[in-house]
Design a protein around this motif. Structure first.
Motif, PDB file in Angstrom:
ATOM      1  N   ALA A   9     -18.767  -1.613  12.560  1.00 47.68           N
ATOM      2  CA  ALA A   9     -18.870  -0.619  13.628  1.00 47.68           C
ATOM      3  C   ALA A   9     -17.554   0.087  13.911  1.00 47.68           C
ATOM      4  O   ALA A   9     -17.510   1.319  14.035  1.00 47.68           O
ATOM      5  N   GLU A  10     -16.452  -0.658  13.998  1.00 50.12           N
ATOM      6  CA  GLU A  10     -15.188  -0.019  14.380  1.00 50.12           C
ATOM      7  C   GLU A  10     -14.666   0.922  13.302  1.00 50.12           C
ATOM      8  O   GLU A  10     -14.331   2.076  13.599  1.00 50.12           O
TER       9      GLU A  10
ATOM     10  N   GLU B  27     -10.771  -2.485   9.377  1.00 51.05           N
ATOM     11  CA  GLU B  27      -9.741  -2.119  10.351  1.00 51.05           C
ATOM     12  C   GLU B  27      -8.344  -2.057   9.738  1.00 51.05           C
ATOM     13  O   GLU B  27      -7.481  -1.320  10.213  1.00 51.05           O
ATOM     14  N   ALA B  28      -8.110  -2.824   8.691  1.00 48.14           N
ATOM     15  CA  ALA B  28      -6.789  -2.835   8.062  1.00 48.14           C
ATOM     16  C   ALA B  28      -6.452  -1.499   7.403  1.00 48.14           C
ATOM     17  O   ALA B  28      -5.283  -1.213   7.133  1.00 48.14           O
TER      18      ALA B  28
ATOM     19  N   TYR C  34      -6.268   1.373   8.614  1.00 50.00           N
ATOM     20  CA  TYR C  34      -5.398   2.213   9.435  1.00 50.00           C
ATOM     21  C   TYR C  34      -4.320   1.371  10.111  1.00 50.00           C
ATOM     22  O   TYR C  34      -3.894   1.627  11.231  1.00 50.00           O
ATOM     23  N   ALA C  35      -3.889   0.325   9.355  1.00 50.42           N
ATOM     24  CA  ALA C  35      -2.841  -0.548   9.890  1.00 50.42           C
ATOM     25  C   ALA C  35      -1.760  -0.898   8.873  1.00 50.42           C
ATOM     26  O   ALA C  35      -0.622  -1.162   9.250  1.00 50.42           O
ATOM     27  N   ARG C  36      -2.117  -0.889   7.572  1.00 50.66           N
ATOM     28  CA  ARG C  36      -1.148  -1.406   6.600  1.00 50.66           C
ATOM     29  C   ARG C  36      -1.451  -0.906   5.187  1.00 50.66           C
ATOM     30  O   ARG C  36      -2.456  -0.239   4.943  1.00 50.66           O
ATOM     31  N   GLU C  37      -0.557  -1.302   4.279  1.00 51.46           N
ATOM     32  CA  GLU C  37      -0.772  -1.037   2.859  1.00 51.46           C
ATOM     33  C   GLU C  37      -1.884  -1.940   2.327  1.00 51.46           C
ATOM     34  O   GLU C  37      -2.183  -2.997   2.900  1.00 51.46           O
ATOM     35  N   ALA C  38      -2.471  -1.538   1.216  1.00 48.34           N
ATOM     36  CA  ALA C  38      -3.502  -2.362   0.582  1.00 48.34           C
ATOM     37  C   ALA C  38      -2.855  -3.468  -0.239  1.00 48.34           C
ATOM     38  O   ALA C  38      -1.769  -3.296  -0.803  1.00 48.34           O
TER      39      ALA C  38
ATOM     40  N   ALA D  71      -1.517   4.639   2.980  1.00 52.55           N
ATOM     41  CA  ALA D  71      -1.441   4.271   1.564  1.00 52.55           C
ATOM     42  C   ALA D  71      -0.060   4.569   1.005  1.00 52.55           C
ATOM     43  O   ALA D  71       0.577   5.555   1.363  1.00 52.55           O
ATOM     44  N   THR D  72       0.390   3.739   0.103  1.00 51.03           N
ATOM     45  CA  THR D  72       1.623   4.018  -0.625  1.00 51.03           C
ATOM     46  C   THR D  72       1.342   5.074  -1.694  1.00 51.03           C
ATOM     47  O   THR D  72       0.189   5.316  -2.080  1.00 51.03           O
ATOM     48  N   HIS D  73       2.400   5.688  -2.190  1.00 51.66           N
ATOM     49  CA  HIS D  73       2.229   6.620  -3.295  1.00 51.66           C
ATOM     50  C   HIS D  73       1.712   5.904  -4.537  1.00 51.66           C
ATOM     51  O   HIS D  73       0.966   6.496  -5.335  1.00 51.66           O
TER      52      HIS D  73
END
Length: 555
Positions: A101-102, A160-161, A163-167, A209-211
């Motif tokens: 949902a989020e 949710e991750a 929009y919080a961190r790199e993959a 995302a990183t390049h």
């Protein structure tokens, strides 16, 4: 035996840039059967005497992902001769849809910010990218060439991750698998909005995302000879952004959005053309999307953006006695001096004259005669200085007027002409996004009308090539040409009357009435052999293709 369709007596301009010639065009099924004379009868015939018969126009950049569901006839671009659109641009689309949902709500809010408030996931009858293609296939009148969009892919894989961190490596592998599946299902490439691009995309999933991640995903699309589209075009000229180095690692066609002249950066238009031309010489296939208009910004007294940052304006804006302050001629003169000198920290660093400031809407009936006039015109009528005409009109209308500034971007028309004509520029509309200020759905006809006919930027054959064969060749589409055996995407228009219409009077919004408005000069539009527009009316036939395998060259 009769052909399915014969278009007779027209000037055939085939999209290659070659000289036009008088001929008939016959269509059988989805393809062009013959071009010449004495082709025999047609079950359906169109008399194109006095008209151009050309390939359907290609819109290289749209956000019509949800529009084609709401307006399956292909409005508002099919009205203007567009038969093929690119969707999924800038890493934004309504598929795939994250299941949690989020993240799903994050996607909806992102699309409402980047596209507009019309986006509503209750209208979505799909979850995966493949289900989206299945849903629109057979239900739309124009061809849709979809890109795999980075942000929805990221949200679907990472939740949710995203929009919080790199993959992490496992998540990157899952995203690569999803992009590969999308390409197999019919995507024509991969799109993203990297960090550092337009502010409207700031904080969106792809910006985390990183390049390295972007390169990995783009090169999956490259395996299928698919393209890579990215937002933040201006970063190509900023080595410190890392984008130029990133692009060198992506081994396929690259399309940046938006190639425009930004305020205060006039020299960058020519620099960008040179950058792309040099990159092409090195074998890096790179282009920029040009919207062939001077950009606008609407504003009211609450957001007089071109004065924001000037010391005198900052001292009085929002004050309870603003009216009396604006009546003060000394304050006006000081504002004018500060604006010319770019004093303080101006929000808008470039000024192009009071003739760019138009009173779009005036409340008081007795002042309506000034509506649609610019400040210089009002100055001549009232025999005042432009700055006084501007503020006096506003005050006389109780500060209720709504104005438009022409020149938020692409203000230098001679440079915009160079960008349009350049072999580094692809024409797009951005339709479906920014509905408060992007009314440029007539972009191809702007090229054929204003830029070709009024500004003499190029001849008719070259103008047609610019919106047909040229983008088709770059995007590897099996469209954009009138040749025997090719798909029958065709426009029939009057070269002396064709007009974009939109820029004559800006609509309040792109609503159901606006999307169905037809321009002068467009007689007929065919998609895959079926007439979808004729004499100002859309027909309810839906022959559009939606998959790379149908729309792109095989090798």
């Amino acid at each position: 035996m009769a052909h399915d369709l014969v278009i007779r007596n027209g000037l055939v301009i085939d999209g290659t840039g070659s000289a036009g010639f008088e001929a008939d065009v016959a269509v059988d099924g989805e393809n062009i059967a013959a071009i010449g004379r004495n082709l025999g009868p047609g079950k359906k015939e169109i008399d194109a005497k006095g008209h151009v018969v050309a390939p359907g126009f290609i819109d290289s950049h749209t956000h019509m992902d949800a529009f084609v569901v709401q307006y399956p006839n292909g409005n508002p671009v099919v009205n203007y001769g567009v038969t093929t659109i690119i969707i999924g641009d800038c890493g934004a689309s309504c598929a795939p849809v994250p299941q949690k949902a989020e993240p799903r709500q994050v996607l909806v809010q992102y699309l409402r910010r980047v596209l507009d408030k019309y986006v509503d996931d209750k209208d979505w009858r799909w979850n995966t990218f493949g289900e989206y293609l299945d849903y629109i296939e057979g239900k739309i009148a124009i061809n849709v060439a979809p890109l795999m969009p980075h942000s929805p892919v990221r949200l679907t894989v990472m939740g949710e991750a995203a929009y919080a961190r790199e993959a992490n490596p496992e998540e990157l592998d899952a995203m690569k698998k999803m992009v590969r599946e999308g390409m197999e299902l019919g995507a024509i490439g991969f799109s993203t909005s990297p960090r550092g691009g337009p502010a409207i995309h700031a904080g969106t999933p792809s910006t985390f995302a990183t390049h390295d991640e972007i390169v990995e995903l783009a090169n999956v699309a490259a395996e299928f000879k698919g393209c890579f589209q990215f937002n933040g075009f201006q970063m190509m000229l900023q080595p410190e952004s890392g984008v130029p180095a990133m692009l060198e690692r992506i081994h396929t066609l690259q399309i940046g959005n938006e190639f425009r002249q930004r305020p205060g950066e006039k020299a960058n238009a020519s620099k960008a053309i040179s950058f792309m031309a040099e990159a092409q010489k090195r074998g890096q296939d790179i282009y920029g999307v040009v919207i062939p208009y001077t950009h606008i910004r609407r504003f009211t007294i609450d957001d007089c953006f071109f004065l924001n940052g000037l010391p005198s304006w900052e001292a009085i804006k929002g004050s309870s006695d603003l009216r009396s302050q604006l009546q003060n001629k000394d304050i006006r003169r000081k504002l004018e001096q500060e604006r010319i000198a770019a004093a303080g920290k101006p929000e808008f660093p470039e000024w192009h004259g009071w003739d760019r400031v138009v009173f779009e809407h005036i409340e008081k009936p007795e002042l309506k005669k000034l509506e649609s006039k610019n400040a210089e015109e009002i100055a001549r009528i009232t025999e005042k200085a432009p700055v006084d005409a501007f503020f006096d009109t506003w005050l006389e209308d109780d500060l209720q007027s709504r104005c438009v500034y022409y020149g938020l971007a692409n203000a230098h028309r001679e440079l915009l002409g160079e960008m349009i004509k350049s072999d580094t520029g692809l024409i797009g509309t951005d339709v479906g996004a920014h509905l408060d200020r992007f009314f440029w759905h007539g972009a191809p006809t702007k090229v054929l009308g204003y830029w070709r006919r009024e500004k003499n930027l190029f001849g008719l054959e070259e103008a047609v090539h610019k919106v047909t064969g040229f983008p088709a060749q770059r995007l590897r589409l099996n469209r954009g040409l009138l040749k025997e055996g090719m798909p029958a995407d065709i426009t029939v228009f009057d070269a002396d009357k064709i007009d974009d219409l939109v820029s004559k009077k800006l609509p309040d919004v792109i609503d159901a009435q606006e999307v169905k408005r037809h321009p002068p000069g467009m007689k007929a539009v065919a998609v895959n052999g079926k007439i979808v527009v004729e004499d100002g009316q859309c027909h309810d036939v839906f022959p559009g293709k939606v998959r790379r395998q149908q729309l792109c060259k095989a090798n």
